[in-house]
Design an enzyme around this catalytic site. Structure first.
Site, PDB file in Angstrom:
ATOM      1  N   ASP A 163       0.837  -1.209   0.000  1.00 60.94           N
ATOM      2  CA  ASP A 163       0.000   0.000   0.000  1.00 60.94           C
ATOM      3  C   ASP A 163       0.871   1.259   0.000  1.00 60.94           C
ATOM      4  O   ASP A 163       1.870   1.334   0.732  1.00 60.94           O
ATOM      5  CB  ASP A 163      -0.861  -0.044   1.277  1.00 60.94           C
ATOM      6  CG  ASP A 163      -1.846   1.101   1.351  1.00 60.94           C
ATOM      7  OD1 ASP A 163      -2.724   1.173   0.492  1.00 60.94           O
ATOM      8  OD2 ASP A 163      -1.731   1.923   2.286  1.00 60.94           O
ATOM      9  N   GLU A 169       1.184  -0.525  -5.088  1.00 63.29           N
ATOM     10  CA  GLU A 169       0.269   0.574  -5.391  1.00 63.29           C
ATOM     11  C   GLU A 169       1.144   1.748  -5.823  1.00 63.29           C
ATOM     12  O   GLU A 169       1.616   2.535  -4.993  1.00 63.29           O
ATOM     13  CB  GLU A 169      -0.574   0.971  -4.169  1.00 63.29           C
ATOM     14  CG  GLU A 169      -1.668   1.943  -4.590  1.00 63.29           C
ATOM     15  CD  GLU A 169      -2.244   2.788  -3.472  1.00 63.29           C
ATOM     16  OE1 GLU A 169      -3.245   3.468  -3.703  1.00 63.29           O
ATOM     17  OE2 GLU A 169      -1.683   2.782  -2.357  1.00 63.29           O
TER      18      GLU A 169
HETATM   19  C1  GLC Z   1      -4.053   3.377  -0.319  1.00 61.35           C
HETATM   20  C2  GLC Z   1      -5.331   2.588  -0.212  1.00 61.35           C
HETATM   21  C3  GLC Z   1      -6.417   3.496   0.239  1.00 61.35           C
HETATM   22  C4  GLC Z   1      -6.038   4.043   1.613  1.00 61.35           C
HETATM   23  C5  GLC Z   1      -4.675   4.724   1.552  1.00 61.35           C
HETATM   24  C6  GLC Z   1      -4.145   5.008   2.915  1.00 61.35           C
HETATM   25  O1  GLC Z   1      -4.151   4.376  -1.267  1.00 61.35           O
HETATM   26  O2  GLC Z   1      -5.614   1.964  -1.437  1.00 61.35           O
HETATM   27  O3  GLC Z   1      -7.658   2.845   0.302  1.00 61.35           O
HETATM   28  O4  GLC Z   1      -7.005   4.939   2.049  1.00 61.35           O
HETATM   29  O5  GLC Z   1      -3.723   3.906   0.927  1.00 61.35           O
HETATM   30  O6  GLC Z   1      -3.738   3.808   3.526  1.00 61.35           O
END
Ligand code: GLC
Length: 567
Positions: free
Chosen positions: A234, A294
């Site tokens: 993440d 991500e």
């Molecule tokens: C990433 C996740 C999102 C979350 C953010 C903070 O972007 O996909 O859902 O709110 O991280 O952890």
């Protein structure tokens, strides 16, 4: 040279048969086939948002037992790996992305025993489990942070980022949180500010501290031993901050939260992140695991950095460039596919997830959304690369945002209303059948079930050979069994066509043609196949009346034709 001819137009394409060996194959001792491909290159991934997938104990929130009960469905659909959004103990400020214990399961979702049962049952069906590793920050309720904030000399003080303000009521610099407001919060216990890129309840971990690195690496080992096959990392872009905390350059305009736009020069994509990724990858390699990132990359140069030199960082940095194509434009998709194919690692394709409007609505015109949903499946499930699906996409679930501020659950929707309505719309309960609450739960679900559950649900669509679900299943089955789709290279054809996106997937002498009509009018496309010893194509999957006759393919509005070239 194969020539593709649209009735009104004759366009040459480049040779493809001479380069028909799978390009981009990586060799490894753990390769699963002669092309050097590894399990995650052949797998279809599927993201599950656990709150919304299946509720076994009828408390209105999904859980692990619910997921286990749907493994047969996933297997039958053609899923090889499930990525479960965070299911660890959490105060749920950001619905699990605020983790208070990385090595347990939140009671809301079940227990470690439930996890083990799910892992065993998934393994029995050949389904890998991928967990969501929230690396940038923990919850402010994590024991590390509770200790960190307790005193300036606490053992975990340096596990987070603490600084004095610039002056009374002045944070250390101008950085703003992605979720609105300053990214610094003053904590009265020690009268210092701590840094949070997201909510204040999500303090950033200090990855410059080797103890943090060791502890987090150990978390991955702990889960690998429990049978996990990898992680979706993440928010990796935001792992490091400038040690001098220099102000970010301010850009014109304001965002939905009323904060000035800024260039995240000093708190995003710092080079140090790559040391961490290389380290995590080493651990992953010891377990034949995959790391998905991500990664909100702006271009291919940035994407390449995440693959790392010699592919020693992320195997699957997500290519969100694809999600930025916001209209059905063959030219735009061609450009993005070519770009990702030119990258230094194996492509990953994503069209929807829990943070963005579903592809069903991004591309849908309100009238042909189901056809367009099939069109998108025909596209990204037949490309060379690993697709990551999002739950509900396969039945044409619609993004259904709240219409009143008081119904919003996602905190960014509360602070950003009405410009930012939050992400509830893409997180609604999975639509299993026509019964109350769409078969998701017998209790009232945490988010309302969209009215479309009466027409778009697994039970009904399973019986309808023309449904979105049936088309997904057909294409996914093909993807697993057709060597050209599995391992073949990608060659675009008819690159000037404004309506039909066409390409070939070729593996040795097997060639599959994919033709996708992105227009609302029927299209006829002619291929000069005979020049290459082929006379026609055998239809493998086609929507509606789309068909082939000799060298001419007729594709219905927003239709798909996938066919194997034959002698
Ligand atoms: C990433 C996740 C999102 C979350 C953010 C903070 O972007 O996909 O859902 O709110 O991280 O952890």
């Amino acid at each position: 040279m194969l020539v593709l001819r649209k009735v009104s137009q004759i366009i040459s394409i480049s040779a493809f048969l001479c380069v028909s060996i799978a390009a981009g194959a990586q060799t490894s001792a753990k390769a699963v086939d002669a092309e050097g491909h590894q399990w995650w290159q052949h797998a279809v991934f599927y993201e599950i948002y656990p709150r919304s997938f299946a509720d076994s104990n009828n408390d209105g929130v999904g859980d692990l037992k619910g997921i286990t009960s749907k493994l047969d469905y996933l297997k039958d659909l053609g899923v090889d790996a499930i990525w479960i959004s965070p299911c660890f103990p959490s105060p749920q400020v950001d619905f699990g992305y605020d983790v208070s214990d990385y090595e347990d399961i939140d009671p809301m979702y079940g227990s470690l025993t439930d996890f083990d049962t799910m892992a065993t049952e998934a393994k029995r069906r050949g389904i890998h489990i991928i967990l969501d590793f929230v690396v940038n920050h923990s919850s402010d309720q994590h024991k590390w942070f509770l200790d960190s904030k307790s005193s300036r000399t606490a053992a975990h003080r340096d596990w987070y980022i603490w600084r004095d303000g610039k002056g009374p009521n002045q944070p250390p610099n101008n950085w703003t949180s992605i979720f609105g407001g300053s990214s610094w919060k003053l904590d009265p216990t020690t009268n210092q500010y701590y840094y949070h890129m997201f909510y204040a309840a999500q303090p950033d971990l200090n990855w410059r501290n080797p103890a943090v690195k060791d502890a987090m690496f150990d978390v991955t080992r702990w889960w690998y031993k429990r049978g996990v096959s990898g992680f979706r990392l993440d928010a990796v872009d935001t792992l490091f901050e400038d040690p001098q905390l220099r102000d970010n350059p301010v850009l014109p305009g304001k965002n939905a939260f009323g904060d000035p736009h800024e260039e995240s020069k000093y708190n995003q994509k710092l080079p140090e992140v790559h040391d961490v990724l290389r380290g995590l990858r080493k651990v992953a390699d010891e377990h034949n695991a995959v790391l998905i990132g991500e990664t909100w990359t702006a271009d291919i140069a940035e994407l390449n950095k995440y693959y790392g030199e010699g592919n020693n960082e992320l195997q699957l940095p997500m290519d969100f460039l694809f999600t930025k194509v916001d209209k059905l434009s063959p030219a735009e998709f061609r450009k993005q596919i070519a770009a990702v194919n030119s990258a230094s690692g194996w492509p990953t394709f994503v069209i929807s997830n829990h943070d963005i409007v579903r592809s069903y609505d991004r591309y849908g015109d309100g009238q042909h959304n189901d056809q367009i949903a099939k069109l998108m499946a025909g596209l990204y499930l037949t490309l060379r690369g690993t697709p990551i699906m999002y739950y509900g996409e396969e039945i044409g679930m619609k993004t259904t945002p709240p219409t009143r501020k008081e119904d919003v659950k996602d905190p960014i929707g509360k602070t950003g209303w009405p410009k930012e309505k939050g992400r509830d719309g893409e997180r609604t309960p999975m639509q299993w059948d026509e019964s109350d609450n769409a078969g998701f739960s017998q209790a009232s679900p945490w988010l309302p079930v969209p009215p479309t559950y009466k027409t778009h649900n697994v039970a009904d669509e399973s019986k309808d050979p023309e449904s979105v679900l049936s088309f997904y299943k057909k294409v996914l089955k093909l993807r697993h069994t057709n060597k050209a789709l599995l391992d073949g290279n990608y060659t675009p054809v008819n690159e000037n066509d404004q309506n039909v996106l066409s390409y070939l997937r070729a593996y040795k002498d097997q060639v599959v043609l994919v033709a996708l009509n992105m227009s609302g009018a029927e299209q006829k496309v002619s291929f000069e196949m005979s020049k290459h010893g082929f006379s026609t194509a055998k239809s493998l999957a086609a929507t509606g009346k789309s068909s082939v006759s000799g060298e001419v393919v007729t594709i219905e509005p927003y239709g798909v034709f996938i066919g194997q070239l034959t002698k």
